[in-house]
Design a protein around this motif. Structure first.
Motif, PDB file in Angstrom:
ATOM      1  N   ASP A  39       0.800  -1.220   0.000  1.00  0.00           N
ATOM      2  CA  ASP A  39       0.000   0.000   0.000  1.00  0.00           C
ATOM      3  C   ASP A  39       0.836   1.274   0.000  1.00  0.00           C
ATOM      4  OD1 ASP A  39      -2.227  -1.618   0.126  1.00  0.00           O
ATOM      5  OD2 ASP A  39      -2.367  -1.513   2.317  1.00  0.00           O
ATOM      6  N   GLU A  40       2.154   1.148   0.028  1.00  0.00           N
ATOM      7  CA  GLU A  40       3.028   2.315   0.138  1.00  0.00           C
ATOM      8  C   GLU A  40       3.356   2.967  -1.193  1.00  0.00           C
ATOM      9  OE1 GLU A  40       6.553   1.095   2.111  1.00  0.00           O
ATOM     10  OE2 GLU A  40       5.600   1.040   4.065  1.00  0.00           O
ATOM     11  N   GLY A  41       3.273   2.247  -2.261  1.00  0.00           N
ATOM     12  CA  GLY A  41       3.709   2.789  -3.542  1.00  0.00           C
ATOM     13  C   GLY A  41       5.112   2.303  -3.864  1.00  0.00           C
ATOM     14  N   ARG A  42       5.718   2.936  -4.859  1.00  0.00           N
ATOM     15  CA  ARG A  42       7.029   2.461  -5.305  1.00  0.00           C
ATOM     16  C   ARG A  42       8.145   2.954  -4.381  1.00  0.00           C
ATOM     17  NH1 ARG A  42      10.145   5.864  -8.436  1.00  0.00           N
ATOM     18  NH2 ARG A  42       9.258   7.934  -8.755  1.00  0.00           N
ATOM     19  N   VAL A  43       9.253   2.223  -4.405  1.00  0.00           N
ATOM     20  CA  VAL A  43      10.420   2.571  -3.599  1.00  0.00           C
ATOM     21  C   VAL A  43      11.134   3.735  -4.274  1.00  0.00           C
ATOM     22  CG1 VAL A  43      12.656   1.747  -2.788  1.00  0.00           C
ATOM     23  CG2 VAL A  43      10.672   0.249  -2.698  1.00  0.00           C
ATOM     24  N   LEU A  44      11.325   4.810  -3.529  1.00  0.00           N
ATOM     25  CA  LEU A  44      12.009   5.988  -4.065  1.00  0.00           C
ATOM     26  C   LEU A  44      13.517   5.927  -3.827  1.00  0.00           C
ATOM     27  CD1 LEU A  44       9.521   8.742  -2.837  1.00  0.00           C
ATOM     28  CD2 LEU A  44       9.628   7.668  -5.085  1.00  0.00           C
ATOM     29  N   VAL A  45      13.917   5.421  -2.661  1.00  0.00           N
ATOM     30  CA  VAL A  45      15.335   5.337  -2.314  1.00  0.00           C
ATOM     31  C   VAL A  45      15.629   3.927  -1.809  1.00  0.00           C
ATOM     32  CG1 VAL A  45      17.166   6.262  -0.834  1.00  0.00           C
ATOM     33  CG2 VAL A  45      15.318   7.761  -1.605  1.00  0.00           C
ATOM     34  N   PRO A  46      16.293   3.096  -2.626  1.00  0.00           N
ATOM     35  CA  PRO A  46      16.657   1.762  -2.136  1.00  0.00           C
ATOM     36  C   PRO A  46      17.792   1.875  -1.119  1.00  0.00           C
ATOM     37  CG  PRO A  46      17.438   2.082  -4.380  1.00  0.00           C
ATOM     38  CD  PRO A  46      16.666   3.305  -4.009  1.00  0.00           C
ATOM     39  N   VAL A  47      17.659   1.190   0.027  1.00  0.00           N
ATOM     40  CA  VAL A  47      18.668   1.246   1.080  1.00  0.00           C
ATOM     41  C   VAL A  47      19.545   0.002   1.023  1.00  0.00           C
ATOM     42  CG1 VAL A  47      19.028   1.354   3.573  1.00  0.00           C
ATOM     43  CG2 VAL A  47      17.171   2.654   2.537  1.00  0.00           C
ATOM     44  N   SER A  48      18.926  -1.152   1.016  1.00  0.00           N
ATOM     45  CA  SER A  48      19.632  -2.415   0.875  1.00  0.00           C
ATOM     46  C   SER A  48      18.625  -3.414   0.328  1.00  0.00           C
ATOM     47  CB  SER A  48      20.196  -2.879   2.226  1.00  0.00           C
ATOM     48  OG  SER A  48      19.146  -3.201   3.110  1.00  0.00           O
ATOM     49  N   GLU A  49      19.056  -4.658   0.135  1.00  0.00           N
ATOM     50  CA  GLU A  49      18.137  -5.654  -0.370  1.00  0.00           C
ATOM     51  C   GLU A  49      17.041  -5.906   0.658  1.00  0.00           C
ATOM     52  OE1 GLU A  49      18.185 -10.274  -1.821  1.00  0.00           O
ATOM     53  OE2 GLU A  49      19.983  -9.065  -2.061  1.00  0.00           O
ATOM     54  N   HIS A  51      15.069  -3.550   1.753  1.00  0.00           N
ATOM     55  CA  HIS A  51      14.774  -2.299   2.423  1.00  0.00           C
ATOM     56  C   HIS A  51      14.818  -1.149   1.422  1.00  0.00           C
ATOM     57  CE1 HIS A  51      16.190  -4.667   5.901  1.00  0.00           C
ATOM     58  NE2 HIS A  51      15.247  -3.999   6.529  1.00  0.00           N
ATOM     59  N   GLY A  52      13.881  -0.253   1.552  1.00  0.00           N
ATOM     60  CA  GLY A  52      13.854   0.934   0.712  1.00  0.00           C
ATOM     61  C   GLY A  52      12.840   1.918   1.264  1.00  0.00           C
ATOM     62  N   LEU A  53      12.998   3.179   0.915  1.00  0.00           N
ATOM     63  CA  LEU A  53      12.097   4.217   1.391  1.00  0.00           C
ATOM     64  C   LEU A  53      11.111   4.619   0.305  1.00  0.00           C
ATOM     65  CD1 LEU A  53      14.458   6.619   3.359  1.00  0.00           C
ATOM     66  CD2 LEU A  53      12.671   5.181   4.284  1.00  0.00           C
TER      67      LEU A  53
END
Length: 136
Positions: A39-49, A51-53
Motif C-alpha cells: 500500500d506504500e507505492g514504489r520505492v524511491l530510495v533503495p537502502v539495501s536488499e 529495504h527501501g524508502l
C-alpha cells in the motif's frame, strides 16, 4: 544565571507536555511505518536488499526523527535533575547505544531480525528515562 535557566526551561511549555507531544510524534511515525509494503507505492530510495524508502516511509521516518530528537534533547536537558547514579546512567547509555546500533545494523547488513533485539534494548532505556523526564 538564574534568568537564563528560567528562560531556557520555559521555552515550549512544561516538560510533561513536551514529552507527550514528542511521544505522540513517535507513535504516529511508527504507525505510519506499519503500513503494508503493497500500500506504500514504489520505492524511491533503495537502502539495501529488502529495504527501501517510499514516500509513506519518508513521512514516518521524518516523524520518528523529529520526535526522537526532541525527546532526546528533553532527556539530556533534564538529566542533571533526574538524580540517577553514575552506574545507572552508564547502563542506560549502554543499553540505548547497543539498541540503536543493532537497529542500524539490521537495515544495512544481514542482521535482518536483530532489529527486534535492538528495539527491545532501546525501548528499555526509553521506558526508564522518559517517565523520569516527564516528572516535574
Amino acid at each position: 544565571m538564574t534568568k537564563t535557566l528560567v528562560m531556557s526551561q520555559s521555552i515550549g511549555g512544561a516538560p510533561r507536555t513536551q514529552v507527550a507531544v514528542s511521544v505522540l510524534l513517535l507513535v504516529v511515525g511508527v504507525l505510519i511505518l506499519f503500513v503494508p509494503a503493497g500500500d506504500e507505492g514504489r520505492v524511491l530510495v533503495p537502502v539495501s536488499e529488502g529495504h527501501g524508502l517510499s514516500a509513506v516511509d519518508g513521512v514516518g521516518a521524518a516523524l520518528l526523527a523529529s520526535g526522537g530528537t526532541w525527546l532526546e534533547v528533553l532527556v539530556v536537558r533534564r538529566l542533571p535533575y533526574l538524580a540517577l547514579p553514575p552506574r545507572a546512567l552508564f547502563g542506560l547509555g549502554l543499553l540505548a547505544g547497543l539498541g540503536l546500533g543493532l537497529l542500524i545494523a539490521s537495515v544495512f547488513s544481514g542482521f535482518f531480525w536483530w532489529w527486534a533485539v535492538g528495539a527491545t534494548t532501546l525501548g528499555l532505556a526509553v521506558l526508564v528515562l522518559v517517565p523520569l523526564t516527564a516528572r516535574r
